[in-house]
Design a protein around this motif. Structure first.
Motif, PDB file in Angstrom:
ATOM      1  N   ALA A 232      18.751 -34.235 -36.710  1.00  0.00           N
ATOM      2  CA  ALA A 232      19.091 -32.909 -36.182  1.00  0.00           C
ATOM      3  C   ALA A 232      20.468 -32.933 -35.537  1.00  0.00           C
ATOM      4  O   ALA A 232      21.262 -31.993 -35.699  1.00  0.00           O
ATOM      5  CB  ALA A 232      18.041 -32.453 -35.181  1.00  0.00           C
ATOM      6  N   ASP A 233      20.772 -34.003 -34.799  1.00  0.00           N
ATOM      7  CA  ASP A 233      22.109 -34.135 -34.217  1.00  0.00           C
ATOM      8  C   ASP A 233      23.174 -34.087 -35.302  1.00  0.00           C
ATOM      9  O   ASP A 233      24.266 -33.554 -35.093  1.00  0.00           O
ATOM     10  CB  ASP A 233      22.221 -35.458 -33.454  1.00  0.00           C
ATOM     11  N   HIS A 234      22.876 -34.655 -36.456  1.00  0.00           N
ATOM     12  CA  HIS A 234      23.831 -34.645 -37.558  1.00  0.00           C
ATOM     13  C   HIS A 234      24.179 -33.211 -37.945  1.00  0.00           C
ATOM     14  O   HIS A 234      25.364 -32.856 -38.086  1.00  0.00           O
ATOM     15  CB  HIS A 234      23.229 -35.398 -38.754  1.00  0.00           C
ATOM     16  N   GLU A 235      23.178 -32.370 -38.115  1.00  0.00           N
ATOM     17  CA  GLU A 235      23.438 -30.970 -38.471  1.00  0.00           C
ATOM     18  C   GLU A 235      24.094 -30.219 -37.319  1.00  0.00           C
ATOM     19  O   GLU A 235      25.032 -29.439 -37.523  1.00  0.00           O
ATOM     20  CB  GLU A 235      22.146 -30.278 -38.882  1.00  0.00           C
ATOM     21  N   PHE A 236      23.612 -30.462 -36.101  1.00  0.00           N
ATOM     22  CA  PHE A 236      24.101 -29.700 -34.957  1.00  0.00           C
ATOM     23  C   PHE A 236      25.505 -30.126 -34.524  1.00  0.00           C
ATOM     24  O   PHE A 236      26.279 -29.314 -34.032  1.00  0.00           O
ATOM     25  CB  PHE A 236      23.131 -29.844 -33.778  1.00  0.00           C
ATOM     26  N   GLN A 237      25.839 -31.420 -34.712  1.00  0.00           N
ATOM     27  CA  GLN A 237      27.119 -31.939 -34.240  1.00  0.00           C
ATOM     28  C   GLN A 237      28.165 -32.078 -35.346  1.00  0.00           C
ATOM     29  O   GLN A 237      29.364 -31.886 -35.097  1.00  0.00           O
ATOM     30  CB  GLN A 237      26.928 -33.322 -33.594  1.00  0.00           C
ATOM     31  N   ALA A 238      27.716 -32.438 -36.550  1.00  0.00           N
ATOM     32  CA  ALA A 238      28.668 -32.770 -37.614  1.00  0.00           C
ATOM     33  C   ALA A 238      28.808 -31.668 -38.664  1.00  0.00           C
ATOM     34  O   ALA A 238      29.719 -31.738 -39.487  1.00  0.00           O
ATOM     35  CB  ALA A 238      28.239 -34.075 -38.304  1.00  0.00           C
ATOM     36  N   ILE A 239      27.927 -30.683 -38.648  1.00  0.00           N
ATOM     37  CA  ILE A 239      27.996 -29.598 -39.630  1.00  0.00           C
ATOM     38  C   ILE A 239      28.337 -28.272 -38.957  1.00  0.00           C
ATOM     39  O   ILE A 239      29.341 -27.637 -39.298  1.00  0.00           O
ATOM     40  CB  ILE A 239      26.667 -29.471 -40.400  1.00  0.00           C
ATOM     41  N   ARG A 240      27.539 -27.842 -38.003  1.00  0.00           N
ATOM     42  CA  ARG A 240      27.721 -26.510 -37.407  1.00  0.00           C
ATOM     43  C   ARG A 240      29.138 -26.282 -36.860  1.00  0.00           C
ATOM     44  O   ARG A 240      29.741 -25.244 -37.144  1.00  0.00           O
ATOM     45  CB  ARG A 240      26.683 -26.266 -36.299  1.00  0.00           C
ATOM     46  N   PRO A 241      29.713 -27.203 -36.096  1.00  0.00           N
ATOM     47  CA  PRO A 241      31.040 -26.926 -35.532  1.00  0.00           C
ATOM     48  C   PRO A 241      32.152 -26.861 -36.580  1.00  0.00           C
ATOM     49  O   PRO A 241      33.235 -26.351 -36.284  1.00  0.00           O
ATOM     50  CB  PRO A 241      31.269 -28.107 -34.568  1.00  0.00           C
ATOM     51  N   PHE A 242      31.905 -27.374 -37.785  1.00  0.00           N
ATOM     52  CA  PHE A 242      32.955 -27.476 -38.796  1.00  0.00           C
ATOM     53  C   PHE A 242      32.752 -26.521 -39.971  1.00  0.00           C
ATOM     54  O   PHE A 242      33.520 -26.544 -40.928  1.00  0.00           O
ATOM     55  CB  PHE A 242      33.027 -28.909 -39.330  1.00  0.00           C
ATOM     56  N   VAL A 243      31.728 -25.684 -39.913  1.00  0.00           N
ATOM     57  CA  VAL A 243      31.354 -24.903 -41.082  1.00  0.00           C
ATOM     58  C   VAL A 243      32.436 -23.888 -41.464  1.00  0.00           C
ATOM     59  O   VAL A 243      32.504 -23.458 -42.619  1.00  0.00           O
ATOM     60  CB  VAL A 243      29.987 -24.230 -40.843  1.00  0.00           C
TER      61      VAL A 243
ATOM     62  N   ARG B 245      19.651 -29.199 -25.667  1.00  0.00           N
ATOM     63  CA  ARG B 245      18.835 -30.325 -26.139  1.00  0.00           C
ATOM     64  C   ARG B 245      19.171 -31.606 -25.384  1.00  0.00           C
ATOM     65  O   ARG B 245      20.268 -31.786 -24.870  1.00  0.00           O
ATOM     66  CB  ARG B 245      19.069 -30.569 -27.633  1.00  0.00           C
ATOM     67  N   SER B 246      18.206 -32.510 -25.366  1.00  0.00           N
ATOM     68  CA  SER B 246      18.422 -33.818 -24.752  1.00  0.00           C
ATOM     69  C   SER B 246      19.406 -34.635 -25.578  1.00  0.00           C
ATOM     70  O   SER B 246      19.498 -34.471 -26.799  1.00  0.00           O
ATOM     71  CB  SER B 246      17.094 -34.585 -24.646  1.00  0.00           C
ATOM     72  N   ASP B 247      20.134 -35.503 -24.918  1.00  0.00           N
ATOM     73  CA  ASP B 247      21.074 -36.393 -25.586  1.00  0.00           C
ATOM     74  C   ASP B 247      20.295 -37.588 -26.142  1.00  0.00           C
ATOM     75  O   ASP B 247      19.754 -38.392 -25.382  1.00  0.00           O
ATOM     76  CB  ASP B 247      22.143 -36.863 -24.605  1.00  0.00           C
ATOM     77  N   ASN B 248      20.257 -37.690 -27.474  1.00  0.00           N
ATOM     78  CA  ASN B 248      19.492 -38.759 -28.121  1.00  0.00           C
ATOM     79  C   ASN B 248      20.374 -39.878 -28.660  1.00  0.00           C
ATOM     80  O   ASN B 248      19.912 -40.727 -29.414  1.00  0.00           O
ATOM     81  CB  ASN B 248      18.677 -38.178 -29.291  1.00  0.00           C
ATOM     82  N   ALA B 249      21.656 -39.888 -28.269  1.00  0.00           N
ATOM     83  CA  ALA B 249      22.611 -40.832 -28.872  1.00  0.00           C
ATOM     84  C   ALA B 249      22.186 -42.281 -28.688  1.00  0.00           C
ATOM     85  O   ALA B 249      22.419 -43.111 -29.571  1.00  0.00           O
ATOM     86  CB  ALA B 249      24.004 -40.606 -28.294  1.00  0.00           C
ATOM     87  N   ALA B 250      21.562 -42.600 -27.566  1.00  0.00           N
ATOM     88  CA  ALA B 250      21.216 -43.994 -27.287  1.00  0.00           C
ATOM     89  C   ALA B 250      19.910 -44.423 -27.934  1.00  0.00           C
ATOM     90  O   ALA B 250      19.632 -45.630 -28.026  1.00  0.00           O
ATOM     91  CB  ALA B 250      21.133 -44.219 -25.774  1.00  0.00           C
ATOM     92  N   LYS B 251      19.102 -43.476 -28.403  1.00  0.00           N
ATOM     93  CA  LYS B 251      17.760 -43.800 -28.905  1.00  0.00           C
ATOM     94  C   LYS B 251      17.762 -44.753 -30.108  1.00  0.00           C
ATOM     95  O   LYS B 251      16.990 -45.716 -30.139  1.00  0.00           O
ATOM     96  CB  LYS B 251      17.015 -42.510 -29.256  1.00  0.00           C
ATOM     97  N   PRO B 252      18.588 -44.515 -31.143  1.00  0.00           N
ATOM     98  CA  PRO B 252      18.542 -45.430 -32.296  1.00  0.00           C
ATOM     99  C   PRO B 252      18.818 -46.881 -31.918  1.00  0.00           C
ATOM    100  O   PRO B 252      18.133 -47.785 -32.396  1.00  0.00           O
ATOM    101  CB  PRO B 252      19.633 -44.871 -33.224  1.00  0.00           C
TER     102      PRO B 252
END
Length: 485
Positions: A153-164, A46-53
């Motif tokens: 989506a980044d929240h689920e993909f970055q902050a949930i999936r790796p720590f499940v 996926r594209s990096d959307n960190a700067a978008k907000p």
């Protein structure tokens, strides 16, 4: 329900077309913990959307400043601009660059919803996908504010999936200090009333700040205590909320363009803005925390993650998701004890859940939520190529778009919220459309494989009386076996 059916449907998202029924149901579920891929290639690419907000908020700030200037100059077009978010077209009256940004954000969100759905449909570890979605809903964020469309989506993909299968404390810190949460609950705007930022602001405005604690926002602190850790009856007070909110000040997002030299950027797009942090020691839930800047809030989160009330609250929610709307006390107690013993080791907690006899009860214990029903339908029918717009439309139709829960509490996990007549009718309509576009061969055989040992005589009768394979498939998709787990 047979144990094989429980393994497929209660723990997972149903049998995939062409998948065989597991010989050893418990081992099948446990093995998924080792096979789970937290960052599959579809997510990694996926594209990096960190700067978008930050870009969006900067653009909206410029627009607000422009409106203020126009208002002071008596601009005749101001009314049209300030009404831009009203009426039948929510983008009516906004400048072209703002309209384009909002439209791009909506497209990104639809693609991410489709990506999440396709991962669940194709997964060989559906039990782990269910765990991801459970924790994502526990730390619910919603695409309701500028910038959040790019981050939920980044929240689920970055902050949930790796720590499940990691530690609850690590997931807690990753989830609540992720840009999506900081945006959703307005934490990025929270400023300590006695911070250096407010002191500099006061000097610029020559003390025009009023008498109260200006700039402090308690939303995130309150939701962490009430929804993410201790629970509403967890023993905290309003004073604890306020002190925790002060400890959290400074946690924001990157790209806001103010005081960059005082900002400690984080890899996920969050930031700690030192000058916005409220100075001083804190006392929260009877514990003292020294003035340690960014570390102060992290220390509080670590203690909340290991609190007995958190263990009870998390155990109850997990037991409810797998053991029924009114889960057995024995299951809650066992999960709570494991959480306390291991310090919130989620791999151990998941294993204890799977090994609990209560979750293998023969009677169906849960009514499927719309998202899990649709995923199980698409797995059964073998439909894997729906485009993003059709997936988002279908989920919206049946009432559960990912990352659009109506409150920070997430989507409800009780049958009463999903089993109303109108909701069921919408599922029937959607099932009929899906059946018309799916292979309809040997529906009875597929039903027996999808629900091994549990296909009722009533369902068999209706399937055998269907006038066509398509009609039989449509009936199967809304059968009691498909609706409950």
């Amino acid at each position: 329900m047979s144990k094989a059916s429980i393994a497929l449907n209660r723990f997972g998202y149903g049998l995939k077309r062409e998948q065989s029924v597991p010989d050893d149901p418990a081992r099948y579920v446990l093995a998924q913990m080792d096979a789970f891929d937290p960052i599959p290639s579809a997510i990694a690419g996926r594209s990096d959307n960190a700067a978008k907000p930050g870009e969006i908020l900067q653009m909206l700030r410029r627009l607000r400043q422009q409106r203020q200037m126009q208002a002071s100059e008596g601009d005749a077009d101001l009314a049209a601009m300030t009404e831009g978010m009203r009426g039948s077209d929510p983008l009516n009256g906004l400048p072209p660059e703002v309209r384009q940004s909002y439209m791009a954000a909506g497209q990104t969100l639809r693609r991410d919803v489709a990506l999440r759905t396709h991962i669940a449909i194709a997964s060989d570890t559906p039990m782990m996908e269910r765990m991801v979605h459970f924790w994502s809903n526990h730390f619910s964020v919603s695409a309701q504010k500028p910038g959040t469309h790019y981050q939920v989506a980044d929240h689920e993909f970055q902050a949930i999936r790796p720590f499940v299968l990691g530690r609850f404390a690590d997931m807690l810190k990753a989830a609540v200090l992720h840009p999506a949460m900081l945006l959703y609950l307005d934490q990025f705007q929270s400023v300590g009333p006695n911070s250096r930022f407010m002191q500099m602001r006061a000097r610029r405005r020559q003390g025009d700040q009023g008498g109260g604690p200006r700039g402090l926002n308690e939303n995130l602190a309150r939701e962490i205590l009430e929804l993410h850790t201790l629970g509403v009856d967890g023993g905290y007070t309003q004073s604890d909320v306020t002190e925790f909110a002060r400890a959290l000040t400074g946690w924001s997002i990157q790209g806001l363009g103010r005081f960059e030299r005082f900002t400690q950027g984080q890899a996920n797009g969050a930031a700690f803005v030192e000058v916005a942090h409220e100075p001083g020691n804190r006392t929260i839930m009877g514990r003292s925390y020294r003035d340690s800047g960014a570390r102060q809030a992290l220390d509080v989160l670590d203690d909340l993650a290991s609190h007995p009330a958190t263990a009870r609250f998390v155990a109850t929610k997990l037991a409810r998701h797998f053991g029924g709307d009114n889960p057995p006390a024995s299951l809650i107690n066992r999960l709570e004890a494991d959480f306390l013993k291991t310090g919130g080791d989620l791999a151990s907690l998941t294993r204890t859940l799977i090994e609990g006899p209560e979750v293998w009860a023969a009677e169906p214990v849960k009514f499927k939520q719309p998202f899990e029903w649709l995923v199980s339908v698409l797995r059964l029918t073998g439909i894997e190529d729906l485009d993003a717009r059709r997936i988002a439309s279908a989920l919206n139709e049946i009432g559960q778009l990912p990352w659009r829960a109506p409150s920070p509490a997430g989507y409800d996990d009780l049958a009463g919220s999903w089993a109303g007549p109108d909701a069921l009718f919408r599922r029937v309509e959607l099932a009929e459309r899906i059946a018309r576009n799916a292979p309809a061969d040997d529906v009875m055989g597929r039903a027996q494989s999808a629900f091994p040992g549990m296909l009722s005589d009533n369902t068999r009768t209706w399937l055998s009386r269907a006038e066509s394979g398509t009609q039989a498939l449509g009936l199967l998709l809304v059968s009691p076996e498909m609706m409950r787990r």
